[in-house]
Design a protein around this motif. Structure first.
Motif, PDB file in Angstrom:
ATOM      1  N   ARG A   1       0.837  -1.208   0.000  1.00 56.25           N
ATOM      2  CA  ARG A   1       0.000   0.000   0.000  1.00 56.25           C
ATOM      3  C   ARG A   1       0.865   1.249   0.000  1.00 56.25           C
ATOM      4  NH1 ARG A   1      -3.708   0.304   4.534  1.00 56.25           N
ATOM      5  NH2 ARG A   1      -2.388  -1.153   5.657  1.00 56.25           N
ATOM      6  N   VAL A   2       1.995   1.207   0.713  1.00 59.01           N
ATOM      7  CA  VAL A   2       2.922   2.347   0.719  1.00 59.01           C
ATOM      8  C   VAL A   2       3.510   2.546  -0.676  1.00 59.01           C
ATOM      9  CG1 VAL A   2       5.162   3.159   1.589  1.00 59.01           C
ATOM     10  CG2 VAL A   2       3.446   2.262   3.181  1.00 59.01           C
ATOM     11  N   LYS A   3       3.926   1.464  -1.314  1.00 60.37           N
ATOM     12  CA  LYS A   3       4.480   1.569  -2.670  1.00 60.37           C
ATOM     13  C   LYS A   3       3.449   2.156  -3.632  1.00 60.37           C
ATOM     14  CE  LYS A   3       7.723  -2.324  -2.410  1.00 60.37           C
ATOM     15  NZ  LYS A   3       7.985  -3.693  -2.945  1.00 60.37           N
ATOM     16  N   GLN A   4       2.204   1.713  -3.527  1.00 63.66           N
ATOM     17  CA  GLN A   4       1.141   2.231  -4.391  1.00 63.66           C
ATOM     18  C   GLN A   4       0.927   3.723  -4.146  1.00 63.66           C
ATOM     19  OE1 GLN A   4      -0.614   0.827  -6.926  1.00 63.66           O
ATOM     20  NE2 GLN A   4      -1.636   2.785  -7.205  1.00 63.66           N
ATOM     21  N   ALA A   5       0.903   4.102  -2.889  1.00 60.94           N
ATOM     22  CA  ALA A   5       0.717   5.516  -2.552  1.00 60.94           C
ATOM     23  C   ALA A   5       1.884   6.349  -3.073  1.00 60.94           C
ATOM     24  CB  ALA A   5       0.560   5.686  -1.041  1.00 60.94           C
ATOM     25  N   GLN A   6       3.094   5.821  -2.992  1.00 59.72           N
ATOM     26  CA  GLN A   6       4.250   6.543  -3.529  1.00 59.72           C
ATOM     27  C   GLN A   6       4.081   6.790  -5.028  1.00 59.72           C
ATOM     28  OE1 GLN A   6       7.483   3.922  -2.010  1.00 59.72           O
ATOM     29  NE2 GLN A   6       8.463   5.855  -1.446  1.00 59.72           N
ATOM     30  N   GLN A   7       3.602   5.794  -5.744  1.00 56.78           N
ATOM     31  CA  GLN A   7       3.383   5.958  -7.176  1.00 56.78           C
ATOM     32  C   GLN A   7       2.307   7.010  -7.436  1.00 56.78           C
ATOM     33  OE1 GLN A   7       2.467   1.951  -8.411  1.00 56.78           O
ATOM     34  NE2 GLN A   7       4.603   1.404  -8.687  1.00 56.78           N
ATOM     35  N   GLU A   8       1.263   7.004  -6.641  1.00 57.04           N
ATOM     36  CA  GLU A   8       0.188   7.986  -6.811  1.00 57.04           C
ATOM     37  C   GLU A   8       0.689   9.400  -6.537  1.00 57.04           C
ATOM     38  OE1 GLU A   8      -2.849   6.573  -4.173  1.00 57.04           O
ATOM     39  OE2 GLU A   8      -3.290   4.833  -5.424  1.00 57.04           O
ATOM     40  N   VAL A   9       1.450   9.555  -5.459  1.00 60.71           N
ATOM     41  CA  VAL A   9       1.986  10.872  -5.122  1.00 60.71           C
ATOM     42  C   VAL A   9       2.957  11.327  -6.207  1.00 60.71           C
ATOM     43  CG1 VAL A   9       3.384  12.190  -3.471  1.00 60.71           C
ATOM     44  CG2 VAL A   9       1.644  10.603  -2.635  1.00 60.71           C
ATOM     45  N   ASN A  10       3.778  10.415  -6.690  1.00 58.58           N
ATOM     46  CA  ASN A  10       4.712  10.753  -7.762  1.00 58.58           C
ATOM     47  C   ASN A  10       3.966  11.219  -9.007  1.00 58.58           C
ATOM     48  OD1 ASN A  10       7.416  10.908  -8.830  1.00 58.58           O
ATOM     49  ND2 ASN A  10       6.919   9.114 -10.053  1.00 58.58           N
ATOM     50  N   SER A  11       2.897  10.524  -9.353  1.00 51.88           N
ATOM     51  CA  SER A  11       2.083  10.930 -10.511  1.00 51.88           C
ATOM     52  C   SER A  11       1.480  12.316 -10.298  1.00 51.88           C
ATOM     53  CB  SER A  11       0.969   9.918 -10.764  1.00 51.88           C
ATOM     54  OG  SER A  11       1.507   8.681 -11.143  1.00 51.88           O
ATOM     55  N   ALA A  12       0.983  12.559  -9.100  1.00 49.65           N
ATOM     56  CA  ALA A  12       0.411  13.872  -8.787  1.00 49.65           C
ATOM     57  C   ALA A  12       1.474  14.961  -8.892  1.00 49.65           C
ATOM     58  CB  ALA A  12      -0.214  13.855  -7.394  1.00 49.65           C
ATOM     59  N   GLN A  13       2.683  14.678  -8.398  1.00 47.07           N
ATOM     60  CA  GLN A  13       3.764  15.651  -8.491  1.00 47.07           C
ATOM     61  C   GLN A  13       4.123  15.937  -9.948  1.00 47.07           C
ATOM     62  OE1 GLN A  13       6.597  13.699  -5.757  1.00 47.07           O
ATOM     63  NE2 GLN A  13       6.734  15.685  -4.735  1.00 47.07           N
ATOM     64  N   MET A  14       4.205  14.900 -10.753  1.00 42.98           N
ATOM     65  CA  MET A  14       4.547  15.098 -12.159  1.00 42.98           C
ATOM     66  C   MET A  14       3.467  15.915 -12.867  1.00 42.98           C
ATOM     67  SD  MET A  14       6.511  11.562 -13.328  1.00 42.98           S
ATOM     68  CE  MET A  14       4.998  10.698 -13.571  1.00 42.98           C
ATOM     69  N   LEU A  15       2.219  15.631 -12.600  1.00 37.45           N
ATOM     70  CA  LEU A  15       1.122  16.394 -13.195  1.00 37.45           C
ATOM     71  C   LEU A  15       1.170  17.849 -12.737  1.00 37.45           C
ATOM     72  CD1 LEU A  15      -1.448  16.464 -14.909  1.00 37.45           C
ATOM     73  CD2 LEU A  15      -2.719  15.760 -12.877  1.00 37.45           C
ATOM     74  N   PHE A  16       1.413  18.044 -11.457  1.00 39.87           N
ATOM     75  CA  PHE A  16       1.501  19.391 -10.900  1.00 39.87           C
ATOM     76  C   PHE A  16       2.635  20.166 -11.568  1.00 39.87           C
ATOM     77  CE2 PHE A  16       2.776  22.417  -7.524  1.00 39.87           C
ATOM     78  CZ  PHE A  16       1.574  23.070  -7.351  1.00 39.87           C
ATOM     79  N   GLN A  17       3.779  19.523 -11.731  1.00 39.90           N
ATOM     80  CA  GLN A  17       4.926  20.183 -12.368  1.00 39.90           C
ATOM     81  C   GLN A  17       4.686  20.409 -13.856  1.00 39.90           C
ATOM     82  OE1 GLN A  17       8.143  17.591 -11.275  1.00 39.90           O
ATOM     83  NE2 GLN A  17       8.261  18.399  -9.186  1.00 39.90           N
ATOM     84  N   ALA A  18       4.093  19.432 -14.522  1.00 39.28           N
ATOM     85  CA  ALA A  18       3.858  19.536 -15.965  1.00 39.28           C
ATOM     86  C   ALA A  18       2.892  20.664 -16.309  1.00 39.28           C
ATOM     87  CB  ALA A  18       3.323  18.217 -16.517  1.00 39.28           C
ATOM     88  N   THR A  19       1.999  20.983 -15.391  1.00 42.17           N
ATOM     89  CA  THR A  19       1.031  22.054 -15.637  1.00 42.17           C
ATOM     90  C   THR A  19       1.473  23.376 -15.029  1.00 42.17           C
ATOM     91  OG1 THR A  19      -0.241  21.526 -13.648  1.00 42.17           O
ATOM     92  CG2 THR A  19      -0.886  20.418 -15.708  1.00 42.17           C
TER      93      THR A  19
END
Length: 110
Positions: A53-71
């Protein structure tokens, strides 16, 4: 206190960017604990499940960070996405505190 006169993108950068960084930091610490220690009060499957669950959450947070940075900080994140991360971190903090308390010298008969 936050400046309520900040434009929305600046407000998002002021709040969301550090929040996502904090999630990454604490999930990494939790992951390290779960990968390197045998948690006596968790059976093997419970520890594995928590780690996954921690690994999954890390991937989700990473995706959110990338989206935040990309926009350029133009998008926010729904609280419905953030709350499960918060609940998972709370669970991890409890595991970490109990783990450290049970390994303290007074509990080892020293």
């Amino acid at each position: 206190m936050l400046n309520s006169n900040l434009p929305e993108p600046e407000l998002l950068k002021t709040i969301l960017q550090p929040l996502l960084e904090d999630f990454q930091y604490w999930f990494e610490r939790s992951r390290h604990l779960l990968e390197t220690e045998q948690i006596a009060f968790l059976d093997q499957q419970q520890q594995f499940d928590l780690l996954e669950r921690v690994k999954q959450a890390q991937q989700e947070v990473n995706s959110a960070q990338m989206l935040f940075q990309a926009t350029g900080g133009q998008v926010g994140i729904d609280m419905a996405a953030i709350m499960p991360w918060h609940h998972l971190l709370t669970e991890c903090w409890k595991v970490g505190m109990r783990f450290r308390a049970e390994r303290s010298p007074q509990n080892e008969g020293i």
